[in-house]
Design a protein around this motif. Sequence first.
Motif, PDB file in Angstrom:
ATOM      1  N   GLU A   5     -11.167  47.681 -14.327  1.00 19.43           N
ATOM      2  CA  GLU A   5     -11.880  47.126 -15.473  1.00 19.43           C
ATOM      3  C   GLU A   5     -11.008  46.068 -16.150  1.00 19.43           C
ATOM      4  OE1 GLU A   5     -14.981  47.593 -16.543  1.00 19.43           O
ATOM      5  OE2 GLU A   5     -15.317  48.833 -14.757  1.00 19.43           O
ATOM      6  N   LEU A   6     -11.612  44.973 -16.522  1.00 19.39           N
ATOM      7  CA  LEU A   6     -10.891  43.892 -17.185  1.00 19.39           C
ATOM      8  C   LEU A   6     -11.147  44.007 -18.685  1.00 19.39           C
ATOM      9  CD1 LEU A   6      -9.098  41.562 -16.219  1.00 19.39           C
ATOM     10  CD2 LEU A   6     -11.106  40.077 -16.274  1.00 19.39           C
ATOM     11  N   ARG A   7     -10.084  44.236 -19.435  1.00 17.05           N
ATOM     12  CA  ARG A   7     -10.218  44.405 -20.872  1.00 17.05           C
ATOM     13  C   ARG A   7     -10.219  43.049 -21.572  1.00 17.05           C
ATOM     14  NH1 ARG A   7      -5.672  48.493 -20.730  1.00 17.05           N
ATOM     15  NH2 ARG A   7      -4.624  47.063 -22.139  1.00 17.05           N
ATOM     16  N   PRO A   8     -10.740  42.986 -22.778  1.00 16.53           N
ATOM     17  CA  PRO A   8     -10.723  41.708 -23.499  1.00 16.53           C
ATOM     18  C   PRO A   8      -9.328  41.258 -23.894  1.00 16.53           C
ATOM     19  CG  PRO A   8     -12.392  43.194 -24.403  1.00 16.53           C
ATOM     20  CD  PRO A   8     -11.538  44.006 -23.485  1.00 16.53           C
ATOM     21  N   LEU A   9      -8.416  42.214 -24.100  1.00 11.69           N
ATOM     22  CA  LEU A   9      -7.068  41.874 -24.556  1.00 11.69           C
ATOM     23  C   LEU A   9      -6.055  42.857 -24.001  1.00 11.69           C
ATOM     24  CD1 LEU A   9      -6.356  43.215 -28.099  1.00 11.69           C
ATOM     25  CD2 LEU A   9      -8.641  43.438 -27.145  1.00 11.69           C
ATOM     26  N   TYR A  10      -4.814  42.401 -24.006  1.00 15.82           N
ATOM     27  CA  TYR A  10      -3.695  43.200 -23.499  1.00 15.82           C
ATOM     28  C   TYR A  10      -2.476  42.949 -24.377  1.00 15.82           C
ATOM     29  CZ  TYR A  10      -6.452  43.719 -19.237  1.00 15.82           C
ATOM     30  OH  TYR A  10      -7.456  44.010 -18.337  1.00 15.82           O
ATOM     31  N   GLY A  11      -1.553  43.918 -24.372  1.00 17.49           N
ATOM     32  CA  GLY A  11      -0.266  43.675 -24.996  1.00 17.49           C
ATOM     33  C   GLY A  11       0.532  42.682 -24.189  1.00 17.49           C
ATOM     34  N   PRO A  13      -6.554  47.110 -45.378  1.00 19.98           N
ATOM     35  CA  PRO A  13      -5.465  47.829 -44.714  1.00 19.98           C
ATOM     36  C   PRO A  13      -4.627  46.919 -43.816  1.00 19.98           C
ATOM     37  CG  PRO A  13      -7.473  48.095 -43.454  1.00 19.98           C
ATOM     38  CD  PRO A  13      -7.845  47.261 -44.646  1.00 19.98           C
ATOM     39  N   VAL A  14      -3.465  47.468 -43.439  1.00 24.24           N
ATOM     40  CA  VAL A  14      -2.643  46.845 -42.405  1.00 24.24           C
ATOM     41  C   VAL A  14      -2.923  47.586 -41.104  1.00 24.24           C
ATOM     42  CG1 VAL A  14      -0.297  46.457 -41.583  1.00 24.24           C
ATOM     43  CG2 VAL A  14      -0.868  46.032 -43.985  1.00 24.24           C
ATOM     44  N   ARG A  15      -3.513  46.883 -40.163  1.00 27.12           N
ATOM     45  CA  ARG A  15      -3.881  47.495 -38.885  1.00 27.12           C
ATOM     46  C   ARG A  15      -2.858  47.144 -37.807  1.00 27.12           C
ATOM     47  NH1 ARG A  15      -9.502  48.768 -39.856  1.00 27.12           N
ATOM     48  NH2 ARG A  15     -10.437  47.230 -41.272  1.00 27.12           N
ATOM     49  N   VAL A  16      -2.628  48.092 -36.936  1.00 29.34           N
ATOM     50  CA  VAL A  16      -1.803  47.901 -35.747  1.00 29.34           C
ATOM     51  C   VAL A  16      -2.641  48.331 -34.549  1.00 29.34           C
ATOM     52  CG1 VAL A  16       0.316  48.562 -34.549  1.00 29.34           C
ATOM     53  CG2 VAL A  16       0.325  48.295 -37.035  1.00 29.34           C
ATOM     54  N   GLY A  17      -2.651  47.479 -33.512  1.00 31.71           N
ATOM     55  CA  GLY A  17      -3.591  47.686 -32.422  1.00 31.71           C
ATOM     56  C   GLY A  17      -4.918  47.044 -32.772  1.00 31.71           C
ATOM     57  N   ASN A  18      -5.841  47.056 -31.829  1.00 33.55           N
ATOM     58  CA  ASN A  18      -7.127  46.402 -32.090  1.00 33.55           C
ATOM     59  C   ASN A  18      -8.235  47.118 -31.332  1.00 33.55           C
ATOM     60  OD1 ASN A  18      -9.359  44.348 -32.070  1.00 33.55           O
ATOM     61  ND2 ASN A  18      -7.788  43.154 -33.136  1.00 33.55           N
ATOM     62  N   GLN A  19      -9.245  47.521 -32.083  1.00 32.17           N
ATOM     63  CA  GLN A  19     -10.348  48.298 -31.505  1.00 32.17           C
ATOM     64  C   GLN A  19     -11.111  47.514 -30.441  1.00 32.17           C
ATOM     65  OE1 GLN A  19     -13.900  47.862 -32.311  1.00 32.17           O
ATOM     66  NE2 GLN A  19     -14.624  49.687 -31.239  1.00 32.17           N
ATOM     67  N   VAL A  45       3.202  43.229 -22.861  1.00 31.44           N
ATOM     68  CA  VAL A  45       3.434  44.067 -21.694  1.00 31.44           C
ATOM     69  C   VAL A  45       2.122  44.803 -21.465  1.00 31.44           C
ATOM     70  CG1 VAL A  45       4.760  45.955 -20.703  1.00 31.44           C
ATOM     71  CG2 VAL A  45       5.886  44.310 -22.230  1.00 31.44           C
ATOM     72  N   PRO A  46       1.413  44.527 -20.364  1.00 31.22           N
ATOM     73  CA  PRO A  46      -0.001  44.925 -20.240  1.00 31.22           C
ATOM     74  C   PRO A  46      -0.308  46.401 -20.436  1.00 31.22           C
ATOM     75  CG  PRO A  46       0.568  43.342 -18.533  1.00 31.22           C
ATOM     76  CD  PRO A  46       1.858  43.704 -19.217  1.00 31.22           C
ATOM     77  N   ALA A  47       0.616  47.285 -20.094  1.00 31.09           N
ATOM     78  CA  ALA A  47       0.322  48.714 -20.179  1.00 31.09           C
ATOM     79  C   ALA A  47       0.421  49.273 -21.598  1.00 31.09           C
ATOM     80  CB  ALA A  47       1.265  49.488 -19.262  1.00 31.09           C
ATOM     81  N   MET A  48       0.752  48.451 -22.557  1.00 28.78           N
ATOM     82  CA  MET A  48       0.952  48.912 -23.927  1.00 28.78           C
ATOM     83  C   MET A  48      -0.336  49.509 -24.497  1.00 28.78           C
ATOM     84  SD  MET A  48       2.207  46.618 -27.139  1.00 28.78           S
ATOM     85  CE  MET A  48       2.358  47.322 -28.783  1.00 28.78           C
ATOM     86  N   ASP A  49      -0.198  50.595 -25.254  1.00 24.45           N
ATOM     87  CA  ASP A  49      -1.331  51.244 -25.912  1.00 24.45           C
ATOM     88  C   ASP A  49      -1.721  50.426 -27.146  1.00 24.45           C
ATOM     89  OD1 ASP A  49      -3.234  52.926 -26.950  1.00 24.45           O
ATOM     90  OD2 ASP A  49      -1.816  54.472 -27.579  1.00 24.45           O
ATOM     91  N   LEU A  50      -2.944  49.924 -27.185  1.00 24.57           N
ATOM     92  CA  LEU A  50      -3.407  49.098 -28.301  1.00 24.57           C
ATOM     93  C   LEU A  50      -4.426  49.825 -29.177  1.00 24.57           C
ATOM     94  CD1 LEU A  50      -3.799  45.594 -26.603  1.00 24.57           C
ATOM     95  CD2 LEU A  50      -1.774  46.666 -27.594  1.00 24.57           C
ATOM     96  N   THR A  51      -4.452  51.137 -29.107  1.00 22.17           N
ATOM     97  CA  THR A  51      -5.357  51.904 -29.970  1.00 22.17           C
ATOM     98  C   THR A  51      -5.121  51.543 -31.432  1.00 22.17           C
ATOM     99  OG1 THR A  51      -5.330  53.736 -28.398  1.00 22.17           O
ATOM    100  CG2 THR A  51      -6.096  54.214 -30.633  1.00 22.17           C
ATOM    101  N   GLU A  52      -6.193  51.236 -32.136  1.00 17.74           N
ATOM    102  CA  GLU A  52      -6.061  50.752 -33.510  1.00 17.74           C
ATOM    103  C   GLU A  52      -5.719  51.884 -34.471  1.00 17.74           C
ATOM    104  OE1 GLU A  52      -8.789  47.567 -34.906  1.00 17.74           O
ATOM    105  OE2 GLU A  52      -9.372  49.048 -36.427  1.00 17.74           O
ATOM    106  N   ARG A  53      -4.787  51.595 -35.384  1.00 14.60           N
ATOM    107  CA  ARG A  53      -4.415  52.545 -36.425  1.00 14.60           C
ATOM    108  C   ARG A  53      -4.099  51.770 -37.707  1.00 14.60           C
ATOM    109  NH1 ARG A  53       0.491  51.870 -33.480  1.00 14.60           N
ATOM    110  NH2 ARG A  53       2.319  51.523 -34.830  1.00 14.60           N
ATOM    111  N   ILE A  54      -4.000  52.476 -38.805  1.00 14.96           N
ATOM    112  CA  ILE A  54      -3.676  51.874 -40.097  1.00 14.96           C
ATOM    113  C   ILE A  54      -2.302  52.362 -40.535  1.00 14.96           C
ATOM    114  CG2 ILE A  54      -4.282  51.838 -42.552  1.00 14.96           C
ATOM    115  CD1 ILE A  54      -7.216  51.906 -41.709  1.00 14.96           C
ATOM    116  N   GLU A  55      -1.456  51.417 -40.981  1.00 17.08           N
ATOM    117  CA  GLU A  55      -0.107  51.747 -41.442  1.00 17.08           C
ATOM    118  C   GLU A  55      -0.095  51.804 -42.966  1.00 17.08           C
ATOM    119  OE1 GLU A  55       2.468  52.716 -39.942  1.00 17.08           O
ATOM    120  OE2 GLU A  55       1.950  52.340 -37.828  1.00 17.08           O
TER     121      GLU A  55
END
Length: 598
Positions: A302-308, A331-337, A310-320
Motif C-alpha cells: 500500500e502506498l501511503r500519502p506521507l512518510y517520515g 494543540p501541538v500535534r506530532v504525527g499526522n492522521q 526514515v520511511p518506517a517511522m510511526d506517524l500516528t498522530e498525538r497531542i503534546e
Amino acid sequence: MSGKHNGALDLGLIGNCRVAALVNRQGRLVWWCYPNFDGDPAFSRLLAGEEEKGFCDVLLDGMVSSHAEYQPNTAIIRTTLTDAAGNAVRITDFAPRFPQYGRYFRPAQLCRLVEPIQGLPRVTLRMRPTHHYGKPCEAVAGSSHIRYLGGDQALRLTTDAPLSYVMQETPFALKHPVSLVMGVDEPLDESPEQVVRSFLERTRAGWYEWVRSLAIPFEWQDVVIRAAITLKLCSFEETGAIIAAVTTSVPEAPGTQRNWDYRYCWLRDAYFVVLALNRLGATKTMERYVDFITTVAVEGAELRPLYGVVPAMDLTERIEPDLAGFLGHAPVRVGNQAVEQVQHDVFGSVVLAVLQSFVDQRLPHPGDEGMLRLLESLAERAARCAFVPDAGIWEYRGRQRVHTHSAMLCWAACDRVARIAARLGHGDSAARWRKEAARLREGILREAWSERRQSFTGSFGVDDLDASVLLMHELGLIEADDPRFVATVDCIGRELNVNGHLLRYAAPDDFGVPETAFLVVKFWYLDALAAIGRRDQARALYAELLAARNSFGLLSEDLHPHTGEMWGNIPQTYSMAGLINTAMRLSMSWEEGLCRGL
C-alpha cells in the motif's frame, strides 16, 4: 491567545539537509528539531506560548535596533544588534554543510559566531533547550562544554564563551568574538573558533557553488534563488525524503485547531518540489527522491500519502501537552492522521516525480526497465481507483468523495506510463496505458463538469468549487483554450476570491468554513491565467504575492485575506515551489532581457 501575531512568522531558515532551524529578526533561534527534521524540538519557543523556554539567543543590554538578513546566495543569516550608545554585535548563524571525503558533511549541528563590531557591547548568552516536546533540559557543565540532558540524546554546547556566564545567564562585556557549536554530543577536534570559522567559510563556498549551477530566470532572480535554497534545505539527503515544512502546529488560522505536523514527506508535495528544482536544473534532489520512492513504493504494498524522513517511522498522530502552541493556539500535534487516509493522487504524484529520469540525458542513472515495472504497478492501481471515493488532496477527515484532483492524478499516472513505455520500446504496453488514460480522461471531463457552475468542480456530482482543478491544463488533461477550462479559471478567480486572495475551497469542512487563503493555489491561478493568454494580469498578481513574503523571503502555507498576516507551517514547500514555477513561466527570457538592456 492572540489572533494577531505581529510578525511572529518573520523567521529565516538555516539548515544542512539533515537539521533545520528558524531564526527571528533579533537573532533568537526559536525552532530546531534534533537530530533530524522530524525529531524532538530542542528549540521549541515558537510553540511555547508565553513560556520562555526552548531557545538560544544573545541579549544586548540597552538594545534599540536589530537587523537580520541572509548572506546572498547562502543559507547563512547575519543579525546585527545595536544599543542606544552605538555599541553593536553581529550574530552569524548557520548549519555546516560542505563536501568532504567525497560526500557531504552535514552533522546534526548548528553554529553561531557572536562578534563585537562597534564599541564595547554588553551581552547575555542564553541557551534553554527542551526535550520531549517542551520539558526543560538539565544543564551539566564540563571542561569546555555544557551537556543538556533529558532527551533521548544528549545535546552538547561547545563554546569559548565563559561557561559560568552561559550557565547563569550573566551579562558580560564582549571584547572579542565567541563561537558556539550546538548539537551532537561529541568533542570538537579543534577550538570552537577554529571549527566555526572553518565551517563557515566552507559552508559559504558550498552554497555559492550550488547556486551558481542553477538555471534561473532573467527576472526575479533573488526570489527564485532564495526559494531554491529553501527547498533544498527541506530535502533530507540521507534518504531522499522531502518534507512539506520544518514546523508542526502553526495553525492555518487563529483559534481553529487546524494545527498539523508537516515535518514529513508527502508524495504529492514532494512532486511539486522536484518539479521546481528540475526546472532550475538542480536534478540531484530528484535523483535522491527516486531512491526514496524505490524504498517506499514496493510492488504490491500500500502506498501511503506521507512518510517520515526514515520511511518506517510511526506517524500516528498525538497531542503534546507541554507546549502551549503558537501564540497559545493549541494543540501541538506530532504525527499526522493523514497517514491513515486513502488518497488516490499518490500514484500520479510518484509517476510525475520520476518522469524526468527517463528523458534527461544528463543523469548518470536514468530510469530503466525496473523502474518502469514499478510505475506500471502504480498505474494498475491508479486505473482501478480513479473513480473510487477518497479523502482528496485537502485530506478531509470526515468524508470521502470521488475527488477530481485524485482522478486527474490517476489519469496522469496512466498517461505518463504510456509515454515511458513507448520511449523504452514497449509498444503493446504503451497502447494499453493510452487506452486506460483515454477512458479516465473521458470520465473526468464528463463527471467533474458542472453546468450550473459553468466550471469543473472539486468532486464528481457535487457543485462545490475547488482550486485544485486549475492544474488540469498543467497536467495536460485539457487544452488551455478549451472553453470549459477558460470558464473554470474565471469562475474560481471570482468565486474563491476573498479580498484579492484565493481560498482552496469555500464549502465547510471538518473544522468549519475556511478563513485563510492557501498561498499555493494563487500560484496555480497565475499559471492558469498565463496559459489562457492573460500574462500581464498574471505578472501583476505575482508582484502582489512577492509582497506577501516575510523579510527573509519566505512564505508559509496560508495568508489571512484581511490582515495580510501569514499563518500555517513555515516555510511551506508548496508555496516556495510556487514562487519558482510561476517565475519560470512569467519571466522574460535571458535573450529578451539582455536585448532590452539591464
